[in-house]
Write an enzyme that holds these catalytic residues in place. Sequence first.
Site, PDB file in Angstrom:
ATOM      1  N   ASP A 171       0.829  -1.208   0.000  1.00  0.00           N
ATOM      2  CA  ASP A 171       0.000   0.000   0.000  1.00  0.00           C
ATOM      3  C   ASP A 171       0.864   1.258   0.000  1.00  0.00           C
ATOM      4  O   ASP A 171       0.564   2.240  -0.695  1.00  0.00           O
ATOM      5  CB  ASP A 171      -0.917   0.008   1.221  1.00  0.00           C
ATOM      6  CG  ASP A 171      -2.039  -1.018   1.115  1.00  0.00           C
ATOM      7  OD1 ASP A 171      -2.244  -1.557   0.006  1.00  0.00           O
ATOM      8  OD2 ASP A 171      -2.696  -1.280   2.147  1.00  0.00           O
ATOM      9  N   GLU A 197      -2.977  -2.265  -9.403  1.00  0.00           N
ATOM     10  CA  GLU A 197      -1.711  -1.527  -9.458  1.00  0.00           C
ATOM     11  C   GLU A 197      -1.540  -0.786 -10.784  1.00  0.00           C
ATOM     12  O   GLU A 197      -0.423  -0.455 -11.180  1.00  0.00           O
ATOM     13  CB  GLU A 197      -0.533  -2.483  -9.243  1.00  0.00           C
ATOM     14  CG  GLU A 197      -0.353  -3.536 -10.327  1.00  0.00           C
ATOM     15  CD  GLU A 197      -1.090  -4.827 -10.034  1.00  0.00           C
ATOM     16  OE1 GLU A 197      -0.687  -5.871 -10.577  1.00  0.00           O
ATOM     17  OE2 GLU A 197      -2.070  -4.797  -9.273  1.00  0.00           O
TER      18      GLU A 197
END
Length: 308
Positions: A171, A197
């Site tokens: 994260d 992502e």
Amino acid sequence: MAVLGRGVAKPEPDQRETPWRDHRVSEPTIPLRHPAITDRAENPDAGPPADAANLVSLHESIAALLASRGQYRQAYQHLRSALDLMSELSEPPQIPEQFRREVDRLRREHAEAHEQSIRDSLTASYNRRYLDQRLVDLVAEQGRADGLAVALVDLDWFKQVNDTFGHLVGDRVLQRVVELLQQGLPEGGFCARYGGEEFVLVLPGVDRLTAVDLAEAARARVESYAWSSLVLGLRVTVSVGLAHEPAVRVADDTPRAPERQLREADALLYTAKQSGRNAVAYLLDGKAHLAGAAAGRRAVTEPRTTAR
């Protein structure tokens, strides 16, 4: 049944029970214009009636309740009604400071709610909803500019980052990558999370060469960042597929242009991945090329065919 002259029968009153006729339920309503205002217009020397002031207070209370539920449009309507009542009952209108603060608070909460609805909660970049809406607007505006570039950015081997260092580190990587991608964007440009992502850089009003330079600079910033400062042994790179449309092409077929450009960027992202990753792939004269340091690589995989 009574009988009238010439055999005409007089109908008797209907004795069937109709209790609902005498028990109708009226829904409570709040008048937007109080009768006292009409009286005030006819007698301008009279002072403002107390019940009108109470009505203003009622509108304010309902507005606060609606705002607490996120029903901002209805709250504004009640605040507007309260303001109208006050302006018609006094010359000039004396607006309490509390009322002004309430209006400002509602405006701030509305702006904050809107901002949250178009932002990604993890990275604070724009979300897919904003991307889809803004791309349509930008396409319509690009007729007077150099064109529009869309760069689809994907983190290389990100699953391994999560598996090796954990999702909390993953994260933090996503958040830092967004910060790096957002640097040096042209006026009106922005970064949006496309999913997982993957991110999209939208670069309006730039020509192809400038778009390639911007995308390559973003890739280089990610590669050169001191990722070991987050966790020892961490390395992060990105691959980029860059699709550029000149102004004339963008202005044509406006409704489908954003979708078409994203498909082209996705196909070029595949080229960058298959050509060794950590690269920016773009089209020049219909042929795929790699930018920057990756340009010296021998094999460049052609992008997958996309429907135009």
